[in-house]
Write a protein that holds these residues in place. Structure first.
Motif, PDB file in Angstrom:
ATOM      1  N   TYR A   8       0.839  -1.204   0.000  1.00 13.60           N
ATOM      2  CA  TYR A   8       0.000   0.000   0.000  1.00 13.60           C
ATOM      3  C   TYR A   8       0.866   1.243   0.000  1.00 13.60           C
ATOM      4  O   TYR A   8       2.096   1.173   0.143  1.00 13.60           O
ATOM      5  N   ILE A  59       1.285   4.829   2.015  1.00 11.50           N
ATOM      6  CA  ILE A  59       0.863   5.568   3.196  1.00 11.50           C
ATOM      7  C   ILE A  59       1.017   7.067   2.957  1.00 11.50           C
ATOM      8  O   ILE A  59       1.865   7.500   2.165  1.00 11.50           O
ATOM      9  N   ILE A  99       1.921  10.549   4.778  1.00 14.89           N
ATOM     10  CA  ILE A  99       2.697  10.974   5.939  1.00 14.89           C
ATOM     11  C   ILE A  99       2.433  12.454   6.210  1.00 14.89           C
ATOM     12  O   ILE A  99       2.416  13.267   5.288  1.00 14.89           O
ATOM     13  N   ILE A 140       9.619  14.600   5.961  1.00 16.04           N
ATOM     14  CA  ILE A 140       9.826  13.290   5.368  1.00 16.04           C
ATOM     15  C   ILE A 140       9.330  13.178   3.933  1.00 16.04           C
ATOM     16  O   ILE A 140       9.838  12.401   3.143  1.00 16.04           O
ATOM     17  N   GLU A 188       3.928  -4.947   3.871  1.00 12.55           N
ATOM     18  CA  GLU A 188       3.711  -5.541   5.188  1.00 12.55           C
ATOM     19  C   GLU A 188       3.663  -7.056   5.023  1.00 12.55           C
ATOM     20  O   GLU A 188       2.833  -7.583   4.294  1.00 12.55           O
ATOM     21  N   VAL A 234       6.700  -4.291   8.811  1.00 14.06           N
ATOM     22  CA  VAL A 234       6.321  -3.220   7.897  1.00 14.06           C
ATOM     23  C   VAL A 234       7.573  -2.506   7.386  1.00 14.06           C
ATOM     24  O   VAL A 234       8.371  -1.988   8.170  1.00 14.06           O
ATOM     25  N   VAL A 287      10.985   6.411   2.621  1.00 13.68           N
ATOM     26  CA  VAL A 287      11.310   7.414   3.643  1.00 13.68           C
ATOM     27  C   VAL A 287      12.836   7.460   3.799  1.00 13.68           C
ATOM     28  O   VAL A 287      13.525   6.511   3.421  1.00 13.68           O
ATOM     29  N   PRO A 288      13.359   8.562   4.329  1.00 17.27           N
ATOM     30  CA  PRO A 288      14.800   8.614   4.543  1.00 17.27           C
ATOM     31  C   PRO A 288      15.259   7.452   5.426  1.00 17.27           C
ATOM     32  O   PRO A 288      14.520   7.049   6.329  1.00 17.27           O
ATOM     33  N   PHE A 332      16.537   9.815  15.743  1.00 14.59           N
ATOM     34  CA  PHE A 332      15.619  10.492  14.817  1.00 14.59           C
ATOM     35  C   PHE A 332      14.599   9.493  14.253  1.00 14.59           C
ATOM     36  O   PHE A 332      13.390   9.739  14.260  1.00 14.59           O
ATOM     37  N   ILE A 333      15.086   8.359  13.818  1.00 20.05           N
ATOM     38  CA  ILE A 333      14.203   7.316  13.277  1.00 20.05           C
ATOM     39  C   ILE A 333      13.244   6.840  14.365  1.00 20.05           C
ATOM     40  O   ILE A 333      12.025   6.774  14.158  1.00 20.05           O
ATOM     41  N   TYR A 357      -1.366   5.776  14.936  1.00 23.23           N
ATOM     42  CA  TYR A 357      -2.061   4.738  14.176  1.00 23.23           C
ATOM     43  C   TYR A 357      -2.870   3.823  15.098  1.00 23.23           C
ATOM     44  O   TYR A 357      -4.048   3.571  14.862  1.00 23.23           O
TER      45      TYR A 357
HETATM   46  C1  YK8 Z   1       0.758  -0.751   9.435  1.00 23.82           C
HETATM   47  C2  YK8 Z   1       6.867   3.451  11.299  1.00 23.82           C
HETATM   48  C3  YK8 Z   1       7.715   4.589  10.785  1.00 23.82           C
HETATM   49  C4  YK8 Z   1       6.924   5.264   9.647  1.00 23.82           C
HETATM   50  C5  YK8 Z   1       7.316   6.742   9.473  1.00 23.82           C
HETATM   51  C6  YK8 Z   1       8.788   6.761   9.074  1.00 23.82           C
HETATM   52  C7  YK8 Z   1       9.512   7.946   9.507  1.00 23.82           C
HETATM   53  C8  YK8 Z   1      10.936   7.860   9.082  1.00 23.82           C
HETATM   54  C9  YK8 Z   1      11.793   8.715   9.913  1.00 23.82           C
HETATM   55  C10 YK8 Z   1      12.946   9.251   9.124  1.00 23.82           C
HETATM   56  C11 YK8 Z   1       6.499   7.474   8.426  1.00 23.82           C
HETATM   57  C12 YK8 Z   1       0.309   0.508   8.716  1.00 23.82           C
HETATM   58  C13 YK8 Z   1       5.469   4.834   9.929  1.00 23.82           C
HETATM   59  C14 YK8 Z   1       4.817   5.620  11.055  1.00 23.82           C
HETATM   60  C15 YK8 Z   1       4.557   4.777   8.726  1.00 23.82           C
HETATM   61  C16 YK8 Z   1       3.272   4.009   8.999  1.00 23.82           C
HETATM   62  C17 YK8 Z   1       3.505   2.574   9.531  1.00 23.82           C
HETATM   63  C18 YK8 Z   1       2.187   1.824   9.878  1.00 23.82           C
HETATM   64  C19 YK8 Z   1       1.267   2.702  10.731  1.00 23.82           C
HETATM   65  C20 YK8 Z   1      12.876  10.725   8.962  1.00 23.82           C
HETATM   66  C21 YK8 Z   1      14.206   8.863   9.766  1.00 23.82           C
HETATM   67  C22 YK8 Z   1       1.488   1.461   8.547  1.00 23.82           C
HETATM   68  C23 YK8 Z   1       1.330  -0.400  10.789  1.00 23.82           C
HETATM   69  C24 YK8 Z   1       2.447   0.573  10.630  1.00 23.82           C
HETATM   70  C25 YK8 Z   1       3.653   0.282  11.165  1.00 23.82           C
HETATM   71  C26 YK8 Z   1       4.811   1.174  11.100  1.00 23.82           C
HETATM   72  C27 YK8 Z   1       4.463   2.594  10.713  1.00 23.82           C
HETATM   73  C28 YK8 Z   1       5.729   3.372  10.307  1.00 23.82           C
HETATM   74  O1  YK8 Z   1      -0.313  -1.675   9.553  1.00 23.82           O
HETATM   75  O2  YK8 Z   1       7.144   7.440  10.681  1.00 23.82           O
END
Ligand code: YK8
Length: 177
Positions: free
Chosen positions: A58, A60, A62, A67, A75, A95, A100-101, A143-144, A155
């Motif tokens: 999918y 997502i 953000i 980012i 997933e 996941v 993303v960086p 940061f991550i 979420y």
């Molecule tokens: C699933 C964990 C990290 C990621 C995100 C990455 C930032 C990177 C930081 C850089 C965007 C649906 C997330 C939240 C995206 C969404 C993911 C979801 C919610 C700058 C260093 C997607 C559960 C899930 C797990 C992990 C989530 C990511 O069912 O911050």
């Protein structure tokens, strides 16, 4: 791991599994709310060890301006063979966010437990871990981690809210439920 969701719902364990881990209208709607688009689901398939696996793809959306606006994600879910239909389900999901960086440094592991507590009730628990494939520089790592926790928390809070709404709808006028 961190515990992000831990709650009893007035929904049977089997139904909860179906809501979260099939191509259900609930999960479709939830993805819509989260602006998760282009979703494709593969069917559950038994592997050599007796566990079941499926994968989802999918895009997502953000909200963090640092980012970028979108990322594709994969997933991979495993339904462990210790699971018992209608009683107990253990699903582990990895996941990967591809755009993303530092995406090649980390992924997120979510562990879902659905435990039947009576005919019409179950407990849902979700634990999450940010996993590193290679060790980033300390500042990058924090940061991550920081950006991941906030996104994940958001979420699962919303998932809880939407599940409560679904529960209310399902049990409406249900008499002895
Ligand atoms: C699933 C964990 C990290 C990621 C995100 C990455 C930032 C990177 C930081 C850089 C965007 C649906 C997330 C939240 C995206 C969404 C993911 C979801 C919610 C700058 C260093 C997607 C559960 C899930 C797990 C992990 C989530 C990511 O069912 O911050």
């Amino acid at each position: 791991g961190r515990l992000y969701l831990n709650r009893v719902f007035h929904v049977s364990a089997g139904k909860m599994f179906e809501l979260l881990f099939s191509d259900s209208s609930f999960i479709r709607r939830f993805m819509n709310v989260r602006k998760i688009t282009n979703a494709s689901f593969n069917a559950w398939q038994k592997d050599a060890s007796g566990n079941r696996k499926r994968s989802l793809n999918y895009t997502i959306t953000i909200s963090n301006p640092l980012i970028g606006k979108f990322s594709t994600a994969t997933e991979n879910q495993t339904l462990y063979k210790e699971s018992r239909e209608g009683q107990y389900y253990h699903v582990e999901s990895e996941v990967y966010t591809h755009d993303v960086p530092y995406h090649d440094y980390f992924y997120t592991q979510n562990r879902y437990y659905i435990i039947s507590s009576s005919k019409r009730k179950c407990r849902l628990r979700v634990y999450t871990d940010v996993k590193y494939k290679k060790q980033p520089w300390g500042l990058v790592k924090s940061f991550i981690t920081k950006n991941s926790w906030s996104g994940i928390q958001d979420y699962f809070r919303q998932l809880e809210t939407e599940l409560l709404e679904e529960e209310a709808e399902m049990n409406q006028g249900g008499g002895d439920s």
